[in-house]
Design a protein around this motif. Structure first.
Motif, mmCIF file in Angstrom:
data_model
loop_
_atom_site.group_PDB
_atom_site.id
_atom_site.type_symbol
_atom_site.label_atom_id
_atom_site.label_comp_id
_atom_site.label_asym_id
_atom_site.label_seq_id
_atom_site.Cartn_x
_atom_site.Cartn_y
_atom_site.Cartn_z
ATOM 1 N N ALA A 1 0.833 -1.198 0.000
ATOM 2 C CA ALA A 1 0.000 0.000 0.000
ATOM 3 C C ALA A 1 0.869 1.248 0.000
ATOM 4 O O ALA A 1 1.964 1.256 0.558
ATOM 5 C CB ALA A 1 -0.890 -0.001 1.235
ATOM 6 N N LYS A 2 0.360 2.274 -0.636
ATOM 7 C CA LYS A 2 1.046 3.559 -0.582
ATOM 8 C C LYS A 2 0.653 4.243 0.711
ATOM 9 O O LYS A 2 -0.485 4.136 1.160
ATOM 10 C CB LYS A 2 0.618 4.429 -1.759
ATOM 11 N N THR A 3 1.587 4.955 1.282
ATOM 12 C CA THR A 3 1.282 5.712 2.494
ATOM 13 C C THR A 3 1.300 7.191 2.155
ATOM 14 O O THR A 3 2.235 7.665 1.537
ATOM 15 C CB THR A 3 2.312 5.414 3.602
ATOM 16 N N VAL A 4 0.260 7.878 2.568
ATOM 17 C CA VAL A 4 0.229 9.327 2.434
ATOM 18 C C VAL A 4 0.213 9.899 3.847
ATOM 19 O O VAL A 4 -0.109 9.202 4.802
ATOM 20 C CB VAL A 4 -1.001 9.823 1.634
ATOM 21 N N THR A 5 0.580 11.155 3.985
ATOM 22 C CA THR A 5 0.651 11.756 5.308
ATOM 23 C C THR A 5 -0.410 12.833 5.464
ATOM 24 O O THR A 5 -0.435 13.804 4.721
ATOM 25 C CB THR A 5 2.049 12.360 5.544
ATOM 26 N N ALA B 1 2.212 14.766 12.201
ATOM 27 C CA ALA B 1 1.967 13.954 11.003
ATOM 28 C C ALA B 1 1.234 12.685 11.394
ATOM 29 O O ALA B 1 1.511 12.084 12.429
ATOM 30 C CB ALA B 1 3.297 13.611 10.348
ATOM 31 N N VAL B 2 0.260 12.300 10.572
ATOM 32 C CA VAL B 2 -0.493 11.071 10.785
ATOM 33 C C VAL B 2 -0.454 10.270 9.481
ATOM 34 O O VAL B 2 -1.230 10.535 8.566
ATOM 35 C CB VAL B 2 -1.956 11.394 11.158
ATOM 36 N N PRO B 3 0.468 9.294 9.377
ATOM 37 C CA PRO B 3 0.545 8.502 8.153
ATOM 38 C C PRO B 3 -0.724 7.677 7.945
ATOM 39 O O PRO B 3 -1.334 7.226 8.916
ATOM 40 C CB PRO B 3 1.744 7.582 8.387
ATOM 41 N N ARG B 4 -1.121 7.530 6.706
ATOM 42 C CA ARG B 4 -2.341 6.786 6.379
ATOM 43 C C ARG B 4 -2.075 5.962 5.132
ATOM 44 O O ARG B 4 -1.531 6.452 4.167
ATOM 45 C CB ARG B 4 -3.471 7.793 6.147
ATOM 46 N N SER B 5 -2.483 4.704 5.178
ATOM 47 C CA SER B 5 -2.355 3.863 3.992
ATOM 48 C C SER B 5 -3.428 4.233 3.003
ATOM 49 O O SER B 5 -4.556 4.525 3.378
ATOM 50 C CB SER B 5 -2.496 2.389 4.367
#
Length: 57
Positions: free
Chosen positions: A8-12, A52-56
């Motif tokens: 999965a790509k992670t966006v912040t 920052a809260v990383p999210r898949s």
């Protein structure tokens, strides 16, 4: 050629807390990420904090 589809790509996203009224807002990567966070804090009378809260994706 081909797709590098490993995982999965992670966006912040960013959670922003404004000091003058104590509200917390979430700024997603799609809304502009850190750039949008800095603009939000610049508009706030007393500034604030963010994390920052990383999210898949």
């Amino acid at each position: 050629m081909g797709c590098n589809c490993g995982g999965a790509k992670t966006v912040t996203d960013y959670q922003v807390t404004l000091r003058h009224d104590g509200t917390t807002k979430t700024v997603t990567a799609e809304q502009g990420g850190l750039v949008a966070v800095r603009q939000l804090l610049a508009k706030s009378p007393k500034g604030g904090t963010y994390k920052a809260v990383p999210r898949s994706k």
